[in-house]
Design a protein around this motif. Structure first.
Motif, mmCIF file in Angstrom:
data_model
loop_
_atom_site.group_PDB
_atom_site.id
_atom_site.type_symbol
_atom_site.label_atom_id
_atom_site.label_comp_id
_atom_site.label_asym_id
_atom_site.label_seq_id
_atom_site.Cartn_x
_atom_site.Cartn_y
_atom_site.Cartn_z
ATOM 1 N N PHE A 51 0.801 -1.222 0.000
ATOM 2 C CA PHE A 51 0.000 0.000 0.000
ATOM 3 C C PHE A 51 0.839 1.280 0.000
ATOM 4 O O PHE A 51 0.648 2.167 -0.819
ATOM 5 C CB PHE A 51 -0.957 0.004 1.188
ATOM 6 C CG PHE A 51 -1.848 1.218 1.234
ATOM 7 C CD1 PHE A 51 -2.792 1.421 0.252
ATOM 8 C CD2 PHE A 51 -1.724 2.158 2.250
ATOM 9 C CE1 PHE A 51 -3.611 2.546 0.270
ATOM 10 C CE2 PHE A 51 -2.541 3.280 2.285
ATOM 11 C CZ PHE A 51 -3.480 3.468 1.282
ATOM 12 N N PHE A 52 1.781 1.383 0.936
ATOM 13 C CA PHE A 52 2.501 2.653 1.069
ATOM 14 C C PHE A 52 3.989 2.376 1.295
ATOM 15 O O PHE A 52 4.393 1.928 2.351
ATOM 16 C CB PHE A 52 1.909 3.461 2.232
ATOM 17 C CG PHE A 52 2.419 4.874 2.338
ATOM 18 C CD1 PHE A 52 3.125 5.466 1.301
ATOM 19 C CD2 PHE A 52 2.187 5.620 3.483
ATOM 20 C CE1 PHE A 52 3.593 6.765 1.396
ATOM 21 C CE2 PHE A 52 2.636 6.933 3.593
ATOM 22 C CZ PHE A 52 3.343 7.495 2.543
ATOM 23 N N ASN A 53 4.764 2.661 0.272
ATOM 24 C CA ASN A 53 6.183 2.334 0.249
ATOM 25 C C ASN A 53 7.015 3.375 0.996
ATOM 26 O O ASN A 53 7.395 4.395 0.432
ATOM 27 C CB ASN A 53 6.602 2.246 -1.233
ATOM 28 C CG ASN A 53 8.060 1.926 -1.405
ATOM 29 O OD1 ASN A 53 8.727 1.462 -0.473
ATOM 30 N ND2 ASN A 53 8.572 2.180 -2.599
ATOM 31 N N PRO A 121 0.467 -4.800 -6.479
ATOM 32 C CA PRO A 121 0.713 -3.353 -6.345
ATOM 33 C C PRO A 121 0.012 -2.530 -7.414
ATOM 34 O O PRO A 121 -0.523 -1.462 -7.126
ATOM 35 C CB PRO A 121 2.236 -3.241 -6.473
ATOM 36 C CG PRO A 121 2.740 -4.541 -5.977
ATOM 37 C CD PRO A 121 1.727 -5.570 -6.421
ATOM 38 N N THR A 125 -5.146 1.183 -6.564
ATOM 39 C CA THR A 125 -5.096 2.477 -7.237
ATOM 40 C C THR A 125 -5.078 3.656 -6.279
ATOM 41 O O THR A 125 -4.716 4.751 -6.661
ATOM 42 C CB THR A 125 -6.304 2.630 -8.180
ATOM 43 O OG1 THR A 125 -7.465 2.250 -7.449
ATOM 44 C CG2 THR A 125 -6.147 1.757 -9.403
ATOM 45 N N ASN A 126 -5.446 3.453 -5.018
ATOM 46 C CA ASN A 126 -5.471 4.596 -4.093
ATOM 47 C C ASN A 126 -4.194 4.680 -3.251
ATOM 48 O O ASN A 126 -4.144 5.382 -2.254
ATOM 49 C CB ASN A 126 -6.688 4.510 -3.162
ATOM 50 C CG ASN A 126 -6.620 3.291 -2.267
ATOM 51 O OD1 ASN A 126 -5.922 2.334 -2.576
ATOM 52 N ND2 ASN A 126 -7.331 3.335 -1.156
ATOM 53 N N SER A 127 -3.160 3.962 -3.682
ATOM 54 C CA SER A 127 -1.919 3.931 -2.923
ATOM 55 C C SER A 127 -1.200 5.280 -2.978
ATOM 56 O O SER A 127 -0.957 5.809 -4.046
ATOM 57 C CB SER A 127 -1.038 2.838 -3.513
ATOM 58 O OG SER A 127 0.254 2.943 -3.037
ATOM 59 N N PRO A 128 -0.839 5.867 -1.806
ATOM 60 C CA PRO A 128 -0.157 7.157 -1.824
ATOM 61 C C PRO A 128 1.290 7.043 -2.289
ATOM 62 O O PRO A 128 1.823 7.942 -2.921
ATOM 63 C CB PRO A 128 -0.232 7.629 -0.377
ATOM 64 C CG PRO A 128 -0.465 6.409 0.428
ATOM 65 C CD PRO A 128 -1.118 5.389 -0.441
ATOM 66 N N GLY A 129 1.956 5.947 -1.968
ATOM 67 C CA GLY A 129 3.334 5.734 -2.412
ATOM 68 C C GLY A 129 3.405 4.299 -2.883
ATOM 69 O O GLY A 129 3.497 3.371 -2.103
ATOM 70 N N SER A 130 3.346 4.141 -4.191
ATOM 71 C CA SER A 130 3.128 2.808 -4.743
ATOM 72 C C SER A 130 4.417 1.992 -4.838
ATOM 73 O O SER A 130 5.513 2.527 -4.880
ATOM 74 C CB SER A 130 2.519 2.963 -6.127
ATOM 75 O OG SER A 130 2.371 1.720 -6.716
ATOM 76 N N THR A 132 4.760 0.101 -7.431
ATOM 77 C CA THR A 132 4.762 -0.300 -8.837
ATOM 78 C C THR A 132 6.090 -0.032 -9.536
ATOM 79 O O THR A 132 6.368 -0.646 -10.552
ATOM 80 C CB THR A 132 3.650 0.424 -9.626
ATOM 81 O OG1 THR A 132 3.682 1.797 -9.264
ATOM 82 C CG2 THR A 132 2.299 -0.165 -9.336
ATOM 83 N N SER A 133 6.920 0.890 -8.988
ATOM 84 C CA SER A 133 8.195 1.103 -9.686
ATOM 85 C C SER A 133 9.046 -0.169 -9.691
ATOM 86 O O SER A 133 9.911 -0.335 -10.531
ATOM 87 C CB SER A 133 8.971 2.286 -9.117
ATOM 88 O OG SER A 133 8.688 2.496 -7.775
#
Lengths: 531, 325
Positions: A51-53, A121, A125-130, A132-133
């Motif tokens: 959720f938040f990285n 990940p 879609t509502n993740s503040p710090g994803s 996905t990178s």
């Protein structure tokens, strides 16, 4: 005689009872749960591992979840849930999973869980710090069998194993139909890590219990309690009062005093966090460069490599780390810490040379110097405001009229990322130098994720090409070699001015041992008791 | 009276709207939370995705409009950091803060009024002077310093009480409270004392000067002349008259205890709302900051209303539109 005998018997009886009681007592003593209480310096915001990285979140999540690739205390990759991995061809990586790994609910890890976790990940879609990178390079994934996963990338991509050290593997069965709230509440928080979640009280405390079927080294602690103690004074007093056994980030000012306290011990080690100065190299008139009278200068001296070199020579790094940083840092030559993948030990720390700096300034056409404002944060790094002030004073000694402006991080980063400053301080922690170079000195191209933190917009096609080659090398040796060359080229050009590597510190109750980690993480399973 | 309450409610709505506008503009002006939130290696695409997810891709007036329309439906938005409703985050921490504030206020009032009364009745005795000298210490020492000293003495040196945190909680009517167990009290007593100290000093001084003034009044002399016992003169006539300023101050101070006990909460790692506000400001978590401050405004409005109603009980002239004057 009889009396005596009976007396002895009587005594013996009581001795036996006493022995029994004592025996029970020691039994109670040994079966008493070994608990470890840790004071954290930053809040853990979620148990959802996708959720938040953030650093504090990831440090905690490593207790409950594992990743395919693990990172040792020195920042090198070691096997995690994947026993081994290999590049089958230039764009295909194969990961072979460990067999018999059990989740906290007793089910066994399979390739399905891995594929599910890698895809998750991108679905939040509502993740503040994803996260996905780390998963973005993967264009196709496939479970060859129960214990083998193949991942394809669009172009050759060497850092994939490193990226996957940041993706936690969750149980598909437990997570499939749930959301972030179910992780925080508990039911979805099923991992394979050394501890299972007992209770999560946001912003206050987290309780964990040992995962008895853990695949790795069995941790010493039956239970682990994390308490969030974000302010320095309460964190330290909790350790001194014995409320917690271990704290991270010992307040700088108290470090010396703590070292003489017989009830506690302190561990320090160099971390990945490296500080350096960005210099405006793209504008002809830089906003904070002036002439000696304070009027804007028509040309930008920072574009001249001799001026950049002069500034680097004017910084007395030894004095800086000893005085301004109170010994909590070591002088830096690279923009990655020693031991990090791609660190180039051939680059030497720039020697303090004020005479040489003045000479270079004169050669560049500034014999009298010029005016310059230095910017830095004041609540982010160890003694950051003092560091900025010290460097400004050192620059004044070689004729550069340096002024100082420090700001809270929430204001600073926004302005710095918009390249509003002429010379600005940044700290960076990464486990691979090609990543660092791509973000810090790569020619800015936001769409590709290059130069996203290149505030001075340094640009050198040769450096870009070397970094690109490193990222495309699936052979670690080749990749590290390219990364070292790129670092040398960029730093010979004074793309940025390396300053220092920060040390991290942990305070422990006597009788405990923790070696510390380069990523500044506090792992309960790596804390041991010593006699 | 109903008209009075209605007028108050309309004022309240006005204040809330103005407040929301100010906070929104203020937090917006500081900068974008994206730079603090998103992974450093993010590309433009990632940033755009995060911005869209948080609604930050819209112009500021659209963002404010969206906030207002949702707020009318009772939804103050989701926290950027936690992804859950901001109001839920705040309410989850409200019991801890309220409990601390109530206990601190009880200490302050429970000790402050009798001590102030005593000092007012016996101004020239050693006891009276000691109380007054103590009250000066009470509000000249900074809260954070007293807090640290309390921890150093009672937790680190003597080891009697824990250095911080909230003890085990017991559910009462769905509220997790720590006042129901001994262990809970052991955690509560230091921060509550720390928080109470300043208010205690204030109430002592207010009560004392009120008492001194009241003793000079005619009604006290008449009461005495009438032959009433000292207990009745002080306990009924004097006390009731000096309580009006005390109630005002207690009301205001209670609001500030709930809203801004940040310092004490930080020092004692008390998991209350104050720390949430502080963290949310540094992380630019705008929905939480907004919801928090709006809630506090609401709290002050309610407290003021209650204070006015209590006046009416203590002094029948208040609340009749001043017709008694």
């Amino acid at each position: 005689m009889v009396q005596l005998a009976s007396g002895t018997q009587f005594g013996a009886h009581w001795v036996r009872v006493l022995a029994l009681v004592l025996g029970l007592w020691t039994l109670v003593g040994t079966t008493q749960a070994a608990a470890l209480k840790i004071g954290l310096a930053a809040e853990v915001t979620t148990v959802d591992p996708h959720f938040f990285n953030t650093g504090p979140n990831n440090a905690f999540l490593h207790h409950v979840f594992d990743s395919l690739v693990d990172v040792d205390a020195d920042g090198r990759l070691i096997s995690g849930l994947a026993e081994s991995w290999v590049a089958v061809d230039a764009t295909t990586w194969e990961f072979r999973l460990r067999k018999g790994v059990k989740f906290h609910d007793g089910s066994e890890l399979s390739a399905e869980d891995v594929l599910f976790s890698l895809a998750r990940p991108a679905q939040l879609t509502n993740s503040p710090g994803s996260y996905t990178s780390y998963t973005k390079p993967i264009v196709a994934s496939q479970a060859v069998d129960r214990y083998t996963v193949r991942l394809r990338t669009a172009t050759p991509y060497g850092p994939l194993p490193l990226d996957l050290s940041s993706i936690f593997i969750v149980s598909k069965k437990a997570v499939e139909k749930t959301g972030t709230e179910q992780f925080n509440a508990g039911p979805a928080a099923i991992g394979t890590g050394p501890f299972r979640l007992v209770a999560f009280h946001k912003g206050e405390r987290i309780e964990l219990a040992r995962h008895e079927a853990y695949w790795g080294v069995r941790p010493e602690w039956d239970t682990v309690h994390f308490r969030v103690l974000a302010s320095d004074a309460p964190r330290l007093s909790a350790l001194l009062a014995g409320d917690v056994d271990l704290i991270e980030a010992v307040p700088t000012a108290d470090l010396a005093r703590l070292k003489t306290n017989p009830r506690v011990s302190v561990t320090t080690r160099t971390t990945w966090r490296t500080l350096f100065w960005h210099l405006d190299q793209f504008r002809d008139r830089s906003p904070y460069v002036t002439d000696l009278a304070g009027k804007p200068l028509d040309r930008n001296p920072l574009k001249d490599v001799r001026v950049r070199r002069a500034i680097s020579k004017a910084i007395n790094r030894q004095a800086l780390v000893e005085r301004s940083l109170e010994g909590r840092a070591v002088a830096a030559s690279n923009i990655n810490a020693p031991g990090i993948f791609g660190y180039n030990s051939e680059i030497a720390v720039e020697a303090y040379d004020p005479a040489g700096a003045k000479k270079l300034l004169a050669e560049a056409g500034y014999p009298e110097g010029f005016g310059l404002t230095l910017h830095g944060p004041n609540n982010r790094y160890i003694n950051d405001a003092q560091v900025v002030q010290t460097v400004a004073q050192l620059l004044n000694r070689v004729g550069i009229r340096a002024k100082v402006e420090t700001l809270p991080l929430s204001v600073y980063f926004g302005k710095a990322r918009a390249s509003e400053y002429s010379m600005a301080l940044l700290g960076w922690g990464s486990l691979a130098s090609d990543f660092t170079l791509r973000s810090i000195v790569g020619t800015p191209d936001a769409d590709r994720g290059w130069g996203t933190w290149n505030w001075g917009r340094y640009s050198n096609p040769a450096v870009d090409a070397l970094v690109q080659s490193a990222l495309e090398s699936v052979s670690p040796e080749q990749r590290e070699d390219f990364a070292r060359q790129a670092a040398k080229l960029a730093l010979d050009d004074v793309a940025v001015i390396p300053s220092h590597h920060q040390l991290a510190s942990w305070g422990l109750r006597k009788g405990l041992k923790y070696d510390g980690r380069v990523d500044e993480f506090t792992y309960a399973h790596e804390v041991r008791s010593v006699k | 009276m109903p008209f009075f309450i209605l007028r108050r409610c309309l004022q309240a709505v006005n204040v809330l709207v103005v407040m929301s506008l100010l906070v929104f503009a203020g937090v917006y002006a500081i900068g974008s939370p994206l730079d603090l939130l998103v992974d450093p290696q993010a590309t433009t695409e990632d940033l755009a995705r995060a911005a869209a997810a948080l609604g930050l891709d819209q112009p500021v007036w659209v963002q404010y409009g969206r906030f207002l329309s949702r707020a009318l439906g009772g939804d103050l938005g989701d926290s950027f950091i936690h992804g859950s409703p901001a109001i839920g985050l705040i309410l989850a921490r409200l019991p801890a803060t309220l409990e601390l504030a109530v206990v601190a206020m009880l200490i302050a009032v429970g000790l402050g009024v009798p001590l102030g009364l005593w000092a007012g009745l016996h101004p020239d005795t050693v006891g009276g002077r000691t109380i007054m000298a103590g009250s000066i210490v009470g509000f000249s020492l900074p809260t954070f310093w007293v807090g640290l000293m309390l921890i150093m003495v009672f937790s680190v040196q003597l080891g009697w009480l824990p250095a911080g945190g909230r003890g085990p909680t017991t559910e009462l009517f769905g509220l997790p409270l720590s006042v129901l167990s001994v262990e809970g009290w052991r955690h509560l007593i230091l921060p509550a004392t720390n928080l109470a100290l300043f208010k205690l000093a204030l109430i002592i001084r207010l009560t004392r000067s009120g008492t001194r003034e009241a003793l000079q009044q005619d009604y006290v002399r008449f009461a005495r002349a009438k032959g009433l016992s000292t207990g009745r003169v002080v306990g009924v006539h004097v006390l009731k008259n000096i309580l009006i300023p005390v109630v005002t101050v207690v009301g205001m101070e209670f609001g500030s205890l709930v809203a801004f006990s940040v310092v004490t909460e930080s020092i004692f790692a008390w998991p209350g709302m104050g720390k949430l506000l502080l963290d949310s400001i540094t992380q630019l978590d705008r929905p939480v900051v907004l919801a928090y401050l709006l809630l506090i405004v609401l709290l002050y409005i309610v407290i003021n209303l209650v204070v006015d109603l209590v006046y009416a009980l203590l002094d029948p002239r208040v609340g009749r539109g001043g017709s008694g004057r």
